[in-house]
Design a protein around this motif. Sequence first.
Motif, PDB file in Angstrom:
ATOM      1  N   UNK A  11     -12.415  -7.844  -2.966  1.00  0.00           N
ATOM      2  CA  UNK A  11     -11.669  -8.866  -2.227  1.00  0.00           C
ATOM      3  C   UNK A  11     -10.456  -9.399  -2.988  1.00  0.00           C
ATOM      4  N   UNK A  12     -10.380  -9.161  -4.284  1.00  0.00           N
ATOM      5  CA  UNK A  12      -9.217  -9.644  -5.044  1.00  0.00           C
ATOM      6  C   UNK A  12      -8.281  -8.504  -5.455  1.00  0.00           C
ATOM      7  N   UNK A  13      -8.384  -7.363  -4.769  1.00  0.00           N
ATOM      8  CA  UNK A  13      -7.481  -6.248  -5.012  1.00  0.00           C
ATOM      9  C   UNK A  13      -6.159  -6.482  -4.286  1.00  0.00           C
ATOM     10  N   UNK A  14      -5.094  -5.932  -4.845  1.00  0.00           N
ATOM     11  CA  UNK A  14      -3.788  -5.983  -4.184  1.00  0.00           C
ATOM     12  C   UNK A  14      -3.799  -5.180  -2.884  1.00  0.00           C
ATOM     13  N   UNK A  15      -4.790  -4.308  -2.693  1.00  0.00           N
ATOM     14  CA  UNK A  15      -4.895  -3.525  -1.458  1.00  0.00           C
ATOM     15  C   UNK A  15      -5.541  -4.303  -0.316  1.00  0.00           C
ATOM     16  N   UNK A  16      -6.099  -5.449  -0.567  1.00  0.00           N
ATOM     17  CA  UNK A  16      -6.842  -6.188   0.456  1.00  0.00           C
ATOM     18  C   UNK A  16      -6.087  -6.327   1.780  1.00  0.00           C
ATOM     19  N   UNK A  17      -4.788  -6.624   1.784  1.00  0.00           N
ATOM     20  CA  UNK A  17      -4.077  -6.744   3.070  1.00  0.00           C
ATOM     21  C   UNK A  17      -4.092  -5.454   3.908  1.00  0.00           C
ATOM     22  N   UNK A 110      -1.497   6.969   1.715  1.00  0.00           N
ATOM     23  CA  UNK A 110      -2.676   6.888   0.869  1.00  0.00           C
ATOM     24  C   UNK A 110      -2.419   5.921  -0.280  1.00  0.00           C
ATOM     25  N   UNK A 111      -3.376   5.064  -0.573  1.00  0.00           N
ATOM     26  CA  UNK A 111      -3.298   4.180  -1.734  1.00  0.00           C
ATOM     27  C   UNK A 111      -4.599   4.265  -2.516  1.00  0.00           C
ATOM     28  N   UNK A 112      -4.452   4.211  -3.825  1.00  0.00           N
ATOM     29  CA  UNK A 112      -5.571   4.185  -4.757  1.00  0.00           C
ATOM     30  C   UNK A 112      -5.389   2.993  -5.677  1.00  0.00           C
ATOM     31  N   UNK A 113      -6.378   2.136  -5.723  1.00  0.00           N
ATOM     32  CA  UNK A 113      -6.386   1.028  -6.673  1.00  0.00           C
ATOM     33  C   UNK A 113      -7.342   1.373  -7.799  1.00  0.00           C
TER      34      UNK A 113
END
Length: 141
Positions: A11-17, A110-113
Motif C-alpha cells: 500500500x505504500x508503493x509508488x505503484x499504488x495509483x 508494464x511496471x516493476x517495483x
Amino acid sequence: MARVARVDLPQHSALRPLYAEAGFADAFAIDLPSHATGDAERLAAHVLMGQARWVGWLIALRDTLVAGFGLKTSSELRDDVATDRIDFFRVYDRRRHEIILGEDDRHLDFRLSVLVEESALCRRLVATTVVTFNHLGGRAY
C-alpha cells in the motif's frame, strides 16, 4: 534458505495509483538477510542482471516470437543508451527504498517495483508487477 511468498500489493508503493486500473498485478516478497543491502536499486540490479541461464533462454525465445509483431525486443531496449536502464528495463522512478522499472509498448504498459520494507520484526524485498493492457493483443500476450 529464504522462501519467496506471494503477498498483498504494498500500500505504500509508488505503484499504488496504478492498482485500480491494472489488468494484472501481483507481488512477491522474500526476507532479506541482516547483512544484505537495503538499497532497492542495487537489489534490483542484482536480481535482474544475475538471472539464471534459463531465464536468458526464455527472453531470447520471447524476442524471437514477438519481433514479427513489431514489439520491442530486449536487445533493442538495451541498445537505447539515451534512456536510464537496469538491463533492459527503463527506470521510471527512484526513491530511498524503492525503484520503479518497466516499459511501455503498443500492446501493454508494464511496471516493476522493487521495494525494501523494514519493520521492527524484519526487512524484506517486495517485487510488484503491474500491467495495463492497451488493447486485446496486450491481454492475449
